[in-house]
Design a protein around this motif. Structure first.
Motif, PDB file in Angstrom:
ATOM      1  N   GLU A 198       0.849  -1.192   0.000  1.00 43.45           N
ATOM      2  CA  GLU A 198       0.000   0.000   0.000  1.00 43.45           C
ATOM      3  C   GLU A 198       0.885   1.243   0.000  1.00 43.45           C
ATOM      4  OE1 GLU A 198      -3.477   2.181   2.676  1.00 43.45           O
ATOM      5  OE2 GLU A 198      -2.613   0.261   3.303  1.00 43.45           O
ATOM      6  N   PRO A 199       0.765   2.126  -1.014  1.00 42.51           N
ATOM      7  CA  PRO A 199       1.707   3.252  -1.102  1.00 42.51           C
ATOM      8  C   PRO A 199       1.387   4.394  -0.145  1.00 42.51           C
ATOM      9  CG  PRO A 199       0.217   3.246  -2.991  1.00 42.51           C
ATOM     10  CD  PRO A 199      -0.107   2.020  -2.198  1.00 42.51           C
ATOM     11  N   ARG A 200       2.355   4.676   0.726  1.00 45.58           N
ATOM     12  CA  ARG A 200       2.361   5.871   1.559  1.00 45.58           C
ATOM     13  C   ARG A 200       3.738   6.488   1.340  1.00 45.58           C
ATOM     14  NH1 ARG A 200      -0.268   2.040   4.836  1.00 45.58           N
ATOM     15  NH2 ARG A 200       1.695   1.509   5.888  1.00 45.58           N
ATOM     16  N   ILE A 201       3.774   7.617   0.625  1.00 44.24           N
ATOM     17  CA  ILE A 201       5.018   8.128   0.057  1.00 44.24           C
ATOM     18  C   ILE A 201       5.698   9.122   0.982  1.00 44.24           C
ATOM     19  CG2 ILE A 201       6.039   9.234  -1.975  1.00 44.24           C
ATOM     20  CD1 ILE A 201       3.352   8.617  -3.425  1.00 44.24           C
ATOM     21  N   ALA A 202       6.990   8.894   1.215  1.00 47.28           N
ATOM     22  CA  ALA A 202       7.819   9.842   1.961  1.00 47.28           C
ATOM     23  C   ALA A 202       8.854  10.419   1.010  1.00 47.28           C
ATOM     24  CB  ALA A 202       8.504   9.149   3.130  1.00 47.28           C
ATOM     25  N   MET A 203       8.828  11.728   0.816  1.00 53.73           N
ATOM     26  CA  MET A 203       9.812  12.417  -0.020  1.00 53.73           C
ATOM     27  C   MET A 203      10.969  12.829   0.901  1.00 53.73           C
ATOM     28  SD  MET A 203       8.283  12.270  -2.946  1.00 53.73           S
ATOM     29  CE  MET A 203       9.060  13.465  -4.039  1.00 53.73           C
ATOM     30  N   LEU A 204      12.050  12.082   0.838  1.00 50.80           N
ATOM     31  CA  LEU A 204      13.108  12.190   1.832  1.00 50.80           C
ATOM     32  C   LEU A 204      14.011  13.398   1.612  1.00 50.80           C
ATOM     33  CD1 LEU A 204      14.094   8.424   2.077  1.00 50.80           C
ATOM     34  CD2 LEU A 204      12.611   9.713   3.625  1.00 50.80           C
ATOM     35  N   SER A 205      14.464  13.948   2.746  1.00 51.20           N
ATOM     36  CA  SER A 205      15.389  15.072   2.735  1.00 51.20           C
ATOM     37  C   SER A 205      16.128  15.076   4.060  1.00 51.20           C
ATOM     38  CB  SER A 205      14.628  16.389   2.542  1.00 51.20           C
ATOM     39  OG  SER A 205      15.503  17.492   2.608  1.00 51.20           O
TER      40      SER A 205
ATOM     41  N   VAL B 113      16.429  21.017  -0.148  1.00 54.42           N
ATOM     42  CA  VAL B 113      15.139  20.856   0.516  1.00 54.42           C
ATOM     43  C   VAL B 113      14.025  21.438  -0.347  1.00 54.42           C
ATOM     44  CG1 VAL B 113      13.796  21.383   2.592  1.00 54.42           C
ATOM     45  CG2 VAL B 113      16.252  20.965   2.767  1.00 54.42           C
ATOM     46  N   ASP B 114      14.285  22.572  -0.947  1.00 48.61           N
ATOM     47  CA  ASP B 114      13.271  23.212  -1.800  1.00 48.61           C
ATOM     48  C   ASP B 114      12.891  22.308  -2.969  1.00 48.61           C
ATOM     49  OD1 ASP B 114      13.320  25.378  -0.115  1.00 48.61           O
ATOM     50  OD2 ASP B 114      14.654  26.578  -1.389  1.00 48.61           O
ATOM     51  N   LYS B 115      13.863  21.598  -3.521  1.00 47.09           N
ATOM     52  CA  LYS B 115      13.564  20.676  -4.627  1.00 47.09           C
ATOM     53  C   LYS B 115      12.577  19.602  -4.180  1.00 47.09           C
ATOM     54  CE  LYS B 115      16.448  17.306  -5.802  1.00 47.09           C
ATOM     55  NZ  LYS B 115      17.543  16.506  -6.414  1.00 47.09           N
ATOM     56  N   VAL B 116      12.815  19.038  -2.998  1.00 42.92           N
ATOM     57  CA  VAL B 116      11.928  17.994  -2.483  1.00 42.92           C
ATOM     58  C   VAL B 116      10.549  18.566  -2.160  1.00 42.92           C
ATOM     59  CG1 VAL B 116      11.572  16.340  -0.605  1.00 42.92           C
ATOM     60  CG2 VAL B 116      13.851  16.640  -1.603  1.00 42.92           C
ATOM     61  N   ARG B 117      10.526  19.797  -1.603  1.00 45.06           N
ATOM     62  CA  ARG B 117       9.249  20.435  -1.274  1.00 45.06           C
ATOM     63  C   ARG B 117       8.441  20.688  -2.552  1.00 45.06           C
ATOM     64  NH1 ARG B 117      11.202  24.178   1.795  1.00 45.06           N
ATOM     65  NH2 ARG B 117      10.769  23.087   3.752  1.00 45.06           N
ATOM     66  N   GLU B 118       9.102  21.150  -3.606  1.00 48.08           N
ATOM     67  CA  GLU B 118       8.419  21.409  -4.874  1.00 48.08           C
ATOM     68  C   GLU B 118       7.920  20.106  -5.492  1.00 48.08           C
ATOM     69  OE1 GLU B 118       6.891  23.257  -8.284  1.00 48.08           O
ATOM     70  OE2 GLU B 118       7.401  24.033  -6.283  1.00 48.08           O
ATOM     71  N   ALA B 119       8.731  19.044  -5.434  1.00 47.28           N
ATOM     72  CA  ALA B 119       8.308  17.753  -5.977  1.00 47.28           C
ATOM     73  C   ALA B 119       7.076  17.228  -5.249  1.00 47.28           C
ATOM     74  CB  ALA B 119       9.458  16.744  -5.883  1.00 47.28           C
TER      75      ALA B 119
END
Length: 709
Positions: A559-566, A578-584
């Motif tokens: 089950e997908p629960r996505i964490a965009m890591l930074s 960090v801004d790149k990850v926040r924008e993504a």
């Protein structure tokens, strides 16, 4: 309350271990903790439990598996009665049942047990344990009518004794009568009846078992050779031409040790693959000369040559009395047995009748089981360009025995056949193609030149390019002659996937090709992306990787629960990375609002609930993320390897995503199990997805330089 399943029979010789192994496979597919209980046990090792413990990594104390031995049970029953015997066995069963979600009970074997009315004792125990019964009936050497009558009687007997009969399995019937027996029993029994044909490879002893039983001495041969099944015995006494005509695939040649002509002739035939033999058994305690043994070792390296003291006649009598056994030292027999079970048992139906609820989390074993089951459900063809590589051949052996998918092996076909013969692997059902000599080479060259005309590729140049196994395999996939490709055990990542970028290209909805690893931890499976392809994705590409990875996770039951890591969680940090990850993260939410996603977030906050409670208490992803997206290749590749090595995780992948047709890469250190899993994943990726549409031809896939993984 613990659910238990009692597998029992009505007489000896029913080959019940195939059903017990198959049921264990089903149970471990559903729950993490499965216990085993054998009420009564003979003296000596328990081969089946040893196999179950090794194969399913059981942590159960072997002492808890057994109720008591048959001598103790017989004496207790004679002195104090059946009720006392049953009472003690029930108490010992419940000690196991308290510790496990499900218990598989292995019934008595009806082999010189000195217990009166053994069937009734099994029925009584099943009832007292609260266990449902799967009754097994042996059909070897019986007529179809006799098998049908005995099966109906077995069902009536257990039902009349109050048992909850889940199903009946009829084993070892004549293959040509299997379909008719199954059809007639289906109309006569109120419960499912599964009919399994006799499988010679299961009854065939291995060369190692023959050597042990006869007290033989191994003169030549390696472990792989000793693990071969002796499917037949050919006794050598004739002159060489007639002797060679008598050889059969997988046979054990039995000949006096002074017949150097037959020794050399049999090994030469094996080396040529006409036919491959299991090995040689030399009688009369005669040992060939050192010169002959040296020649033999060069003709067929690894092929066993065993010397025994007796002459051919008593040796033959002992050989024909031998029968192969499932045990921890015969893993290939276990694969054959499971393949037989899965082909002839409706596993979905049986699981539903078992009514075993699936555990709330996915363990690595469940994940691996599900891969094979999904792949088998809608059979596909996968091409393996590294056909002569030993690990690939061993993986092919497992996939063939488990009936997972169709295979095509590429390479010099004579080299592949010889290597397979040396390993005792039957490739009769597998397509072998040599790209250099294949009649497809010219048409593939023309097709490749057409696809790469904008790069100045001519047909003449393409003719050389497509002789490369990876280009040839990729073109097989592109042209619909295979559904997917797996390579990389001896090729670099770039060599494996560059042809896919040039030929197969991306899906219309994908901006790049990316990858994930399935990280199988002790209690769960996580999805890591991208750890193999894109060095430094921008925000747009990172969002695409997240969406692709979520889809891949869902496709394989995570089950997908996505964490965009930074390196920062929430709004606590700033900076370009960090801004790149926040924008993504923002882009994913805009494109796919139904996906649960959090970012930027640190790894510990993503997977550890106690940290998440402090840093992001209101997040529906923090602390329970299943899909972890790394900001760059440096971070992702190092993290997956650190977790793999430090936490003992199994890393399955990289699994490529974004291509119009599946091509997957292997690590050059891939184990046989890694290759099996990756082939199964590729076969599943090739299966149709509801609402999927054919993709138009696209320009070359814009992907970063592939990493070395």
């Amino acid at each position: 309350m613990t659910r238990s399943v009692y597998v029992t029979g009505i007489d000896r010789g029913d080959g019940r271990q195939v059903v017990e192994l198959g049921v264990m496979e089903l149970l471990t597919r559903q729950v993490d903790r499965v216990g085993v209980f054998r009420p009564l046990q003979h003296d000596g090792p328990d081969r089946l439990f040893d196999l179950l413990r090794a194969r399913y990594r059981l942590s159960q104390d072997p002492a808890s598996v057994y109720g008591m031995d048959y001598h103790e049970a017989s004496a207790l029953q004679a002195e104090r009665g059946t009720d006392e015997l049953v009472s003690q066995l029930v108490e010992r069963f419940h000690r196991v049942a308290r510790e496990y979600e499900v218990v598989l009970v292995l019934g008595t074997d009806f082999a010189a047990t000195q217990l009166p009315d053994e069937l009734a004792i099994n029925a009584r125990l099943a009832n007292e344990f609260g266990a449902s019964v799967i009754a097994v009936v042996g059909g070897k050497g019986q007529s179809a009518e006799s098998v049908r009558a005995e099966t109906r009687n077995a069902h009536r007997a257990y039902e009349a004794l109050g048992c909850d009969v889940l199903a009946v399995a009829v084993n070892r019937v004549a293959p040509e009568e299997r379909a008719e027996i199954a059809e007639r029993l289906a109309a006569r029994l109120p419960v499912p009846c599964y009919v399994l044909p006799d499988e010679p490879a299961l009854a065939a002893p291995t060369v190692a078992q023959i050597t042990s039983a006869l007290g033989g001495t191994v003169l030549l041969g390696d472990d792989a050779g000793l693990a071969r099944d002796a499917l037949d015995f050919v006794f050598g006494g004739a002159m060489l031409p007639n002797f060679l005509n008598a050889l059969t695939p997988g046979c054990m040649v039995v000949t006096p040790g002074d017949r150097a002509d037959l020794v050399v002739g049999a090994l030469a035939a094996h080396s040529a693959g006409t036919p491959p033999i299991a090995g040689l058994l030399l009688t009369l305690n005669e040992r060939p000369s050192d010169a002959v043994l040296t020649l033999a070792s060069r003709l067929a390296p690894g092929t066993p040559v065993v010397s025994v003291a007796g002459n051919s006649f008593p040796t033959a009598a002992e050989l024909f009395a031998l029968e192969g056994k499932l045990n921890a030292s015969t893993p290939r027999k276990a694969e054959t047995a499971l393949g037989l079970f899965e082909r002839h048992v409706d596993t979905g139906e049986l699981l539903a009748r078992l009514a075993v609820g699936r555990s709330g989390h996915v363990t690595p074993m469940m994940f691996e089981h599900d891969l094979l089951e999904q792949a088998r459900a809608d059979r596909r063809r996968v091409v393996l360009p590294e056909g002569a590589e030993e690990r690939v051949l061993r993986a092919a052996d497992v996939l063939i025995r488990r009936d997972v998918c169709d295979l095509t092996l590429l390479g010099d076909t004579e080299v592949i056949r010889k290597k397979a013969a040396d390993l005792g692997i039957d490739l009769s059902s597998t397509q072998l193609i040599d790209p250099v000599t294949s009649e497809l080479r010219q048409s593939f060259a023309e097709r490749y030149a057409e696809l790469r005309a904008h790069r100045g590729v001519t047909v003449e140049l393409a003719h050389d390019v497509v002789a490369d196994v990876n280009y040839f395999g990729t073109l097989m996939v592109q042209e619909g002659l295979a559904d997917g490709m797996v390579s990389g055990s001896v090729h670099s990542t770039a060599a494996t996937i560059r042809p896919a970028f040039e030929i197969i290209k991306t899906k219309p909805e994908a901006s790049i090709v990316s990858s994930v690893f399935f990280m199988c931890l002790a209690d769960r499976v996580l999805v890591y992306g991208d750890c193999a392809v894109n060095p430094d994705p921008d925000a747009e590409q990172l969002a695409d990787i997240a969406v692709q990875s979520a889809a891949t996770a869902a496709r394989f039951g995570v089950e997908p629960r996505i964490a965009m890591l930074s390196y920062s969680t929430g709004t606590s940090g700033s900076g370009a990375d960090v801004d790149k990850v926040r924008e993504a993260t923002k882009l994913v939410r805009e494109r796919r609002p139904e996906l649960r996603i959090e970012g930027p977030i640190q790894y510990d906050a993503a997977v550890e609930p106690s940290v998440a409670a402090t840093k992001l208490p209101d997040s529906e992803v923090a602390g329970q993320a299943t899909v972890l997206i790394f900001p760059d290749l440096n971070t992702g590749n190092n993290t997956y390897k650190a977790v793999q090595r430090s936490a003992g995780a199994v890393a399955v992948g990289p699994v490529l995503q974004g291509l119009r047709k599946p091509v997957n890469d292997l690590s050059r250190g891939a184990l046989v199990s890694d290759i099996v899993n990756t082939v199964a994943i590729t076969a599943i990726q090739a299966q149709p997805v509801p609402s999927a549409r054919p993709a138009p031809s696209e320009p070359d896939a814009p992907a970063g330089r592939p990493a070395s993984v």
